[in-house]
Write a protein that holds these residues in place. Structure first.
Motif, PDB file in Angstrom:
ATOM      1  N   TRP A 136      -3.471   1.900   7.148  1.00 55.01           N
ATOM      2  CA  TRP A 136      -3.217   0.853   5.748  1.00 55.01           C
ATOM      3  C   TRP A 136      -1.995   0.995   5.235  1.00 55.01           C
ATOM      4  CZ3 TRP A 136      -4.342   2.273   0.116  1.00 55.01           C
ATOM      5  CH2 TRP A 136      -4.686   0.996  -0.604  1.00 55.01           C
ATOM      6  N   PHE A 154      -9.605   4.003  -0.882  1.00 56.86           N
ATOM      7  CA  PHE A 154     -10.228   3.870   0.561  1.00 56.86           C
ATOM      8  C   PHE A 154     -11.493   4.462   0.474  1.00 56.86           C
ATOM      9  CE2 PHE A 154      -9.240   3.455   4.845  1.00 56.86           C
ATOM     10  CZ  PHE A 154      -8.572   2.170   4.772  1.00 56.86           C
ATOM     11  N   LEU A 172      -7.214   5.423   9.761  1.00 50.90           N
ATOM     12  CA  LEU A 172      -7.527   4.042   9.193  1.00 50.90           C
ATOM     13  C   LEU A 172      -6.519   4.002   7.902  1.00 50.90           C
ATOM     14  CD1 LEU A 172     -11.222   2.614   9.606  1.00 50.90           C
ATOM     15  CD2 LEU A 172      -9.110   1.856  10.498  1.00 50.90           C
ATOM     16  N   LEU A 173      -6.921   5.214   7.005  1.00 44.56           N
ATOM     17  CA  LEU A 173      -6.289   5.314   5.504  1.00 44.56           C
ATOM     18  C   LEU A 173      -4.559   5.093   5.947  1.00 44.56           C
ATOM     19  CD1 LEU A 173      -5.719   5.955   2.656  1.00 44.56           C
ATOM     20  CD2 LEU A 173      -6.425   8.011   3.161  1.00 44.56           C
ATOM     21  N   PRO A 184       0.738  -1.201   0.104  1.00 40.48           N
ATOM     22  CA  PRO A 184      -0.152   0.166   0.013  1.00 40.48           C
ATOM     23  C   PRO A 184       0.736   1.406  -0.037  1.00 40.48           C
ATOM     24  CG  PRO A 184      -0.844  -1.606   1.568  1.00 40.48           C
ATOM     25  CD  PRO A 184       0.551  -2.002   0.949  1.00 40.48           C
TER      26      PRO A 184
END
Lengths: 317, 449
Positions: free
Chosen positions: A175, A133, A171-172, A121
């Protein structure tokens, strides 16, 4: 008695030495002056000016400062969001990156697969990663929501909910924690094996080994991750802007002005506000004030962290 | 005793000199333009615009071919798909590749273009050419392309906002015509709303939430014919009785259609505005406010339902004003840094005032023409859905947004306030409106020279 001035020969020698030193330093000096010194001085200068980048600047005293610090309602939310992201995002990224690093270094099989899976990622450009996302988390149509719905869980509105927008950005960022994983993996693999063996002989368990062997060894790297994370997050811009634009669903073609911070300014960060003021409203003075505020906060936080670092690390580090 | 003078060491002096040297050009402005050129001499102009679709680019190319036949000495190099942000940066940075003629898809920034001097004042050119702007352009369009008497832009086609509605859904619900007042809008929207067994929306009669696509406060509020600023240029929203009525009416619609939360949840499932997943196209909305360009998109997309257009409803106590709407549009101007301003004026004049050109261009890209003569032209597209928008544009009670010194910032501020109102976060509307006025005034003062 006045000190005797050095002989002309000695003076010339000193001057030559100074010039030589200056010559060696000049690449750094030029870079520092052009990319740091001048922008900083210019930012201070323009913070006291009214300047729309067309007409000549005019002196307005503290008007820009009063406006930003006292009359601009978006300053508070933008600063709060930025600091929130600094605290939550940096902490979680370091914890998560370290956790993944530990996991991957302990694995005995499939290491390459996991390393690749966690690192991939990071290779996605920030805009593409954010687009993906937002698509994944799209309420109603996103695969994540459909999966949660199949499990009987009502998903939040993610980037469309002011309470969830910032956690969604976190959260992104998690990742894409592969970059930190690589740094931590290098540090973890660098811990001398004999120290673990000695600790084992002393009867230390996994937790004690981490606390007394691993942690002291990797502290400099943790501090590096924290300091660079803080500085990066202070400049957080692209992902928040793209996520807000996409989630809002409005057309962003020519003629439309994108107002950053969707929804309800929950993703508005100070860099976005600086861009908006400086390059959408051409309020250069106010944008410079905000830049200076951000600079001072970044310096203060970094200095504080470096002082803490002095207490945490040994002379050998 | 003479004082010994301490010299700065070179390690300090050099960076100081470099900073001083760099500061001087930093304070300089981009090169100034000139209107001393002869427009009959050979020249190449740079024209930046926002159009990007194949059909639109062809329309621009055709327009420029017509211009070239009239002015064979003027070559025009175009750059399309240019945003306001790019134009703004280019005109501030200056340089040899900066544009001569620029256009913008929004009128929001006109005040900023005029007050900052980024676009030149066109009045001297109009006077020189003997063009009576008040006779050529409708008043509303002239108003939104000038600021404090400085006509730094001219309308280059307009956008009118009205209602698109799903005829099949209307028929199914037993509704015979589009609503004309806001009470009728509420009644019809409730009637057209269909829910699934779990309470979620299957079809919404009308989405009143202000974050949907073109549903911004300025477009809705236009139905009241509001006054944003007083004669002294101060924000007048708290003193304008229509503001409170508009906000309470909008909130009333939100409540009637299920409440802010459920509506926002439903809105989050809509696709992108300009895509085939647009909520009106997919049948999620039975009525929808949009601009005239949507008609062409609908015709092209061929949705599985019949549709029609009508003006947006008006407040009940102003039922006689039905037919009005919100107007905005593309504007064109001359960059302050252009060295060929007379030649540039020939292009701007042709694009904005030549009736044949305006009509041909409006038909080609399905926009509302921006001159009185073109609006009355029999050669305009006869499509009935499009004619609705032409009538809105011709209606003298239709309004646009007044230009402001800091561009569209006051609209953004008003919009933010309206978001809080529709979400039920504003307890005291009067107090909130007074604070809104103060904020707009503070922002304007900050941007003023």
């Amino acid at each position: 008695m006045a000190p005797r001035s050095p002989a002309p020969g000695l003076r010339r020698k000193h001057l030559r030495r100074r010039l030589r030193t200056l010559g060696f330093l000049s690449p750094w000096l030029v870079g520092f002056t052009v990319f740091f010194g001048y922008p900083l001085v210019a930012t201070v200068y323009f913070s006291f000016m009214h300047y729309n980048q067309i007409r000549a600047p005019s002196f307005v005293g503290l008007r820009n400062w009063k406006y930003v610090l006292g009359q601009m309602p978006l300053f508070g939310p933008a600063l709060w969001n930025t600091l929130w992201l600094v605290v939550v995002m940096v902490t979680l990224r370091v914890v998560f990156g370290l956790g993944v690093g530990l996991l991957v270094t302990r694995l005995t099989s499939g290491v390459g697969l996991f390393r690749t899976a966690f690192y991939l990622p990071c290779l996605a450009p920030p805009v593409a990663a954010t687009v993906a996302f937002v698509f994944l988390l799209n309420p109603g149509t996103g695969p994540v929501d459909e999966a949660l719905s199949a499990l009987g869980v009502t998903a939040p509105r993610w980037f469309n909910d002011p309470d969830w927008a910032k956690p969604s950005l976190v959260l992104l960022s998690l990742w894409g924690v592969g970059d930190l994983m690589v740094v931590f993996m290098a540090a973890l693999l660098d811990v001398p094996r004999e120290q673990y063996e000695a600790a084992e002989l002393d009867g230390a368990g996994a937790l004690a080994k981490f606390r007394y062997v691993t942690w002291p060894s990797i502290t400099p790297v943790v501090m590096f991750a924290v300091v660079t994370g803080v500085v990066q997050t202070m400049q957080y811009y692209t992902q928040a802007l793209v996520a807000g634009k996409l989630a809002s669903g409005v057309n962003t073609g020519p003629g439309s002005t994108v107002q950053p911070g969707y929804p309800d300014h929950s993703t508005l960060t100070v860099p976005q506000l600086i861009y908006s003021l400086g390059f959408q409203n051409f309020n250069t003075g106010a944008a410079c004030v905000l830049s200076l505020v951000l600079f001072v906060i970044a310096m203060a936080v970094t200095s504080l962290l470096m002082r803490r670092r002095a207490g945490l690390l040994t002379a050998e580090d | 005793m003479p004082r010994s003078r301490r010299r700065l060491p070179p390690t300090v002096l050099l960076p100081l000199l470099m900073i001083a040297g760099l500061l001087l050009p930093g304070c300089a402005n981009p090169g100034a333009g000139s209107a001393a050129d002869d427009p009959t001499r050979p020249v190449t102009l740079r024209f930046w615009h926002g159009w990007s679709e194949k059909r639109e680019v062809k329309a621009i190319d055709d327009s420029l071919a017509r211009f070239h036949r009239l002015h064979p000495n003027i070559r025009v190099k175009t750059t399309g798909n240019v945003t306001d942000a790019t134009v703004n940066q280019a005109l501030r940075a200056g340089g040899g590749a900066a544009p001569d003629v620029v256009s913008s898809f929004t009128t929001n920034n006109v005040g900023q273009y005029c007050s900052s001097g980024m676009w030149v004042d066109l009045d001297p050119f109009l006077a020189k050419s003997g063009v009576d702007k008040t006779a050529v352009f409708p008043r509303t369009l002239l108003d939104y392309s000038a600021y404090e008497g400085r006509q730094c832009a001219l309308p280059l086609l307009a956008d009118a906002y009205g209602m698109y509605y799903n005829l099949d859904a209307f028929e199914k619900a037993g509704v015979s015509r589009a609503p004309r007042t806001l009470s009728e809008l509420k009644e019809t929207a409730v009637k057209l709303t269909e829910r699934a067994a779990d309470g979620s929306y299957r079809q919404l009669g009308f989405m009143p939430n202000l974050r949907l696509y073109q549903n911004s406060v300025d477009r809705f509020f236009a139905q009241w014919g509001p006054r944003y600023f007083d004669d002294k240029g101060k924000s007048a929203l708290a003193r304008e009785p229509a503001t409170k009525r508009f906000l309470t009416t909008q909130r009333d619609l939100v409540t009637a259609l299920g409440g802010y939360g459920p509506l926002e949840t439903f809105r989050a499932t809509f696709g992108e505005e300009m895509s085939s997943q647009n909520a009106f196209l997919t049948g999620k909305l039975a009525m929808h406010m949009d601009g005239e360009w949507r008609g062409l998109m609908l015709a092209k997309a061929a949705p599985g339902f019949r549709w029609a257009t009508a003006p947006m409803p008006v407040p009940d106590d102003r039922a006689d004003t039905y037919g009005r709407g919100y107007l905005t549009g593309t504007v064109a101007g001359i960059a302050h840094s252009s060295k060929h301003q007379n030649a540039a004026w020939e292009l701007v004049k042709f694009l904005t005032t030549d009736t044949d050109q305006v009509v041909a261009f409006a038909n080609a890209i399905h926009n509302v023409p921006s001159t009185n003569a073109a609006l009355a032209s029999p050669r305009l597209d006869a499509d009935p859905a499009f004619q609705t928008f032409l009538r809105i544009a011709r209606d003298p009670r239709s309004t646009g947004m007044p230009p402001s010194v800091n561009g569209g910032q006051y609209i953004v501020t008003f919009q933010d306030f309206a978001y809080d109102v529709e979400a039920g976060k504003v307890r005291d509307l009067d107090k909130g409106l007074r604070a809104l006025d103060r904020q707009i005034d503070d922002d304007n003062l900050q941007s003023a020279t």
